[in-house]
Design an enzyme around this catalytic site. Structure first.
Site, PDB file in Angstrom:
ATOM      1  N   ASN A   6       0.607   4.991   1.874  1.00 56.69           N
ATOM      2  CA  ASN A   6      -0.223   5.723   2.454  1.00 56.69           C
ATOM      3  C   ASN A   6       0.046   7.244   2.389  1.00 56.69           C
ATOM      4  O   ASN A   6       1.137   7.699   2.217  1.00 56.69           O
ATOM      5  CB  ASN A   6       0.322   5.144   4.041  1.00 56.69           C
ATOM      6  CG  ASN A   6       0.105   3.801   4.447  1.00 56.69           C
ATOM      7  OD1 ASN A   6      -0.365   3.063   3.375  1.00 56.69           O
ATOM      8  ND2 ASN A   6       0.120   3.473   5.697  1.00 56.69           N
TER       9      ASN A   6
ATOM     10  N   THR B  45       0.924  -1.163  -0.120  1.00 52.69           N
ATOM     11  CA  THR B  45      -0.035  -0.035  -0.008  1.00 52.69           C
ATOM     12  C   THR B  45       0.819   1.324  -0.133  1.00 52.69           C
ATOM     13  O   THR B  45       1.921   1.070   0.356  1.00 52.69           O
ATOM     14  CB  THR B  45      -1.008  -0.150   1.247  1.00 52.69           C
ATOM     15  OG1 THR B  45      -0.121   0.061   2.439  1.00 52.69           O
ATOM     16  CG2 THR B  45      -1.961  -1.136   1.288  1.00 52.69           C
TER      17      THR B  45
ATOM     18  N   GLU C 273      -4.654   3.843   3.430  1.00 50.56           N
ATOM     19  CA  GLU C 273      -3.820   2.872   2.710  1.00 50.56           C
ATOM     20  C   GLU C 273      -4.344   2.585   1.571  1.00 50.56           C
ATOM     21  O   GLU C 273      -5.317   1.987   1.170  1.00 50.56           O
ATOM     22  CB  GLU C 273      -3.794   1.730   3.612  1.00 50.56           C
ATOM     23  CG  GLU C 273      -3.269   1.977   5.086  1.00 50.56           C
ATOM     24  CD  GLU C 273      -3.179   0.655   5.891  1.00 50.56           C
ATOM     25  OE1 GLU C 273      -2.542  -0.282   5.563  1.00 50.56           O
ATOM     26  OE2 GLU C 273      -3.679   0.655   7.067  1.00 50.56           O
TER      27      GLU C 273
END
Length: 226
Positions: A46, A44, A123
């Protein structure tokens, strides 16, 4: 806990996004908790959660939409006459280098009950395979719809299974006529605008990281490798 039963194949109506969508968030890509790549094989990117203050009623859960990236790392190439040209867009741009490449995305907003996070996070899993680290890049996120609430899970395997299905739901949903990136010039214009990032420095990114993660240690190498 996750409810039993078959999940819906699509999210959102055929007619296109409805209020409160589209929701627009942006920010530098910061270090996360280090779980996406290492534990879930679903990395992910962020971004700071401060932008959520503009949407106080936005519930935690899984969303989908589009995002664009602007590289923070200049790359160079030697031209035909032997001079070196520098670019800050490279793999984040369309093949003709005219505008940022628009990527499909699925994302989690919340506390991730399985890991019991103490801070709310954004995320984003970009639905594209990258081979470069893009920590520190600027990211524009256009959220178009809600897929499901966030759940706790009895196992990591059941969490991964649901995330992979979230990705498929997002892909199918965004292929519909009224959900495609070119459906609105306003969407594209906003996604291509990175003027906000001109004044953001590496020190700013590190400061936001510290504020966002608090006492939860940021893990090196989490962002990128998508």
């Amino acid at each position: 806990m996750r409810p039993e039963g078959t999940r819906a194949r699509f999210a959102g109506p055929e007619s296109g996004p409805q209020q409160p969508f589209p929701i627009k968030l942006r920010g530098p890509v910061i270090r996360g908790f280090g779980r996406g790549s290492k534990e879930l094989s679903i990395p992910t990117a962020n971004i700071p959660p401060e932008g959520l203050s503009a949407y106080p009623d936005l519930k935690s859960g899984i969303y989908f939409g589009y995002c664009t990236l602007q590289s923070a790392k200049p790359t160079s190439k030697v031209t035909g006459n032997g001079t070196e040209q520098f670019s800050t867009s490279s793999w984040t741009s369309r093949p003709d280098n005219s505008k940022p490449q628009v990527f499909q995305a699925v994302l989690s907003i919340g506390y991730n009950p399985y890991y019991k996070n103490s801070t709310r996070s954004i995320e984003i899993h970009v639905l594209h395979k990258f081979h470069e680290d893009f920590y520190g890049c600027s990211l524009n996120l256009l959220m178009l719809g809600f897929i499901r609430p966030e759940y706790d899970y009895v196992s990591k395997e059941s969490l991964i299974e649901d995330i992979l299905e979230d990705c498929e739901v997002a892909k199918r949903s965004l292929l519909r006529e009224n959900w495609r990136e070119e459906s609105s010039e306003t969407w594209e214009g906003w996604l291509w605008d990175f003027s906000w990032a001109d004044d953001i420095s590496q020190a700013d990114v590190e400061r936001v990281e510290a504020q966002t993660l608090g006492k939860q240690e940021a893990t090196e190498g989490e962002v990128g490798r998508l």
